[in-house]
Design a protein around this motif. Sequence first.
Motif, short mmCIF file in Angstrom:
data_model
loop_
_atom_site.label_atom_id
_atom_site.label_comp_id
_atom_site.label_asym_id
_atom_site.label_seq_id
_atom_site.Cartn_x
_atom_site.Cartn_y
_atom_site.Cartn_z
N ASN A 182 9.23 4.40 -1.79
CA ASN A 182 8.48 5.66 -2.07
C ASN A 182 7.17 5.49 -1.47
N ASP A 183 6.63 4.16 -1.94
CA ASP A 183 5.09 4.05 -1.62
C ASP A 183 4.90 3.85 0.03
N THR A 195 5.15 7.30 1.81
CA THR A 195 4.22 8.22 1.19
C THR A 195 2.55 8.10 1.11
N GLN A 196 2.36 7.04 0.80
CA GLN A 196 0.95 6.47 0.64
C GLN A 196 0.01 6.03 2.01
N SER A 197 -0.92 6.60 1.86
CA SER A 197 -2.04 6.75 3.02
C SER A 197 -2.63 5.24 3.46
N GLU A 198 -2.39 4.38 2.70
CA GLU A 198 -3.01 2.94 2.95
C GLU A 198 -1.92 2.46 4.25
N TYR A 199 -1.00 2.85 4.22
CA TYR A 199 0.03 2.62 5.56
C TYR A 199 -0.31 3.30 6.74
N ASN A 200 -1.05 4.05 6.70
CA ASN A 200 -1.29 5.06 7.93
C ASN A 200 -1.38 4.31 9.32
#
Length: 388
Positions: free
Chosen positions: A282-283, A286-291
Amino acid sequence: MKILHSSDFHIGRTFHATSTLDHLRQVLAALVSLAVQQSVDVLVVSGDIFDTSTPAADHYAVLTETLTALHSEGIAVVMTSGNHDSATRLGFQSQWASQAGIHILTEHDAYSRPVELNDEFGPVLFYGIPYLEPSLIRHLHPEVELRSQQQALSMAMDAVRADLASRASDTSPVRSVAMAHCFVVGGEASDVERDITAGGLDYVSLSTFDGPDYVALGHIHGRAVFSERVRYSGAPLHYSFSEANKPRGVWLIDLGATGLGAVEWHDLPIPRPLSVVTGTLNDLITQSEYNSAEQHWVSAILTDQQRPLDAMAKLRERFAYCVTLEFQPDTSADHGTATYAQRVQSQSDPTLIAGFLEYVRNGVGQTDYERECIADALAQVGETEAKR
């Protein structure tokens, strides 16, 4: 004389079953542009030009394009064969190519006939040592024990130093470059370099290469500096996630009138960077740190306690170039030293099933719903068996 040091093109290698030819074309074109911008006189490539001993036609085309571009700019090339190459195939028509300033050194004793190139200060001798497999050359040198890379390269470098000594004079220093494809003691390998002998016999000591003004090494895919005059350039592309944080580029060497001058590193472009991302499914999606990794080659490490369904498909919705997936839960159940068979002896069916689910889920037991379903299933099995 300005010299560009590269190695390990590995033309034809795939990256997790994906062709790298287009990316390698881009990088080699950038290498040619760099050579022109820096007014380079010679490009040296220390082994593993191809990734296999039987390159496909389009693999030869990539090399031909690069060599043609260098020749059109008046840049000479000296390259040697590595342990991945077929010396015979790579060296085909090398005598003709040398007439155009493309020197391809693949014969086992090529180091005994240095390539001589000249600048305003006189000659520079290039001693190319192709990959020497001891078992294939020892019959040619019965006077020398050849059972390891150390012994093979010591023999070659002794010949190089003897040749340099025979040419030396008090008034005119002999400038020279040696090229070798080997694993020098202290080098940091990735998981991509192919072990070139067995039992640790591939290691070669740094002192083996005493003598020449510069030693251009190949085989290790990451940049490495053993001394001012002994270096690895690494491969022009990333071929493994273990290389993710290693720069890609070449060394630019300036040989002055009396020997080695400045040595500078120049980066080459990375067509698609590598990223290793770690977290729950899920992280990661969804998380922006992996953009920043969305257009990279991605290796995902999932820390979910239970293995998610269709994890790769879900990851690729965000990371189109996700190519590997590992499952490493944050916590692991402690099962002690007993085997699974020992732990389940004499247990009832419900307890056995519950224990199995907990085991394969890494410590996470069954839900109430699952418990009810299992009880119903066991009851039906019991009724069936009672009627027999």
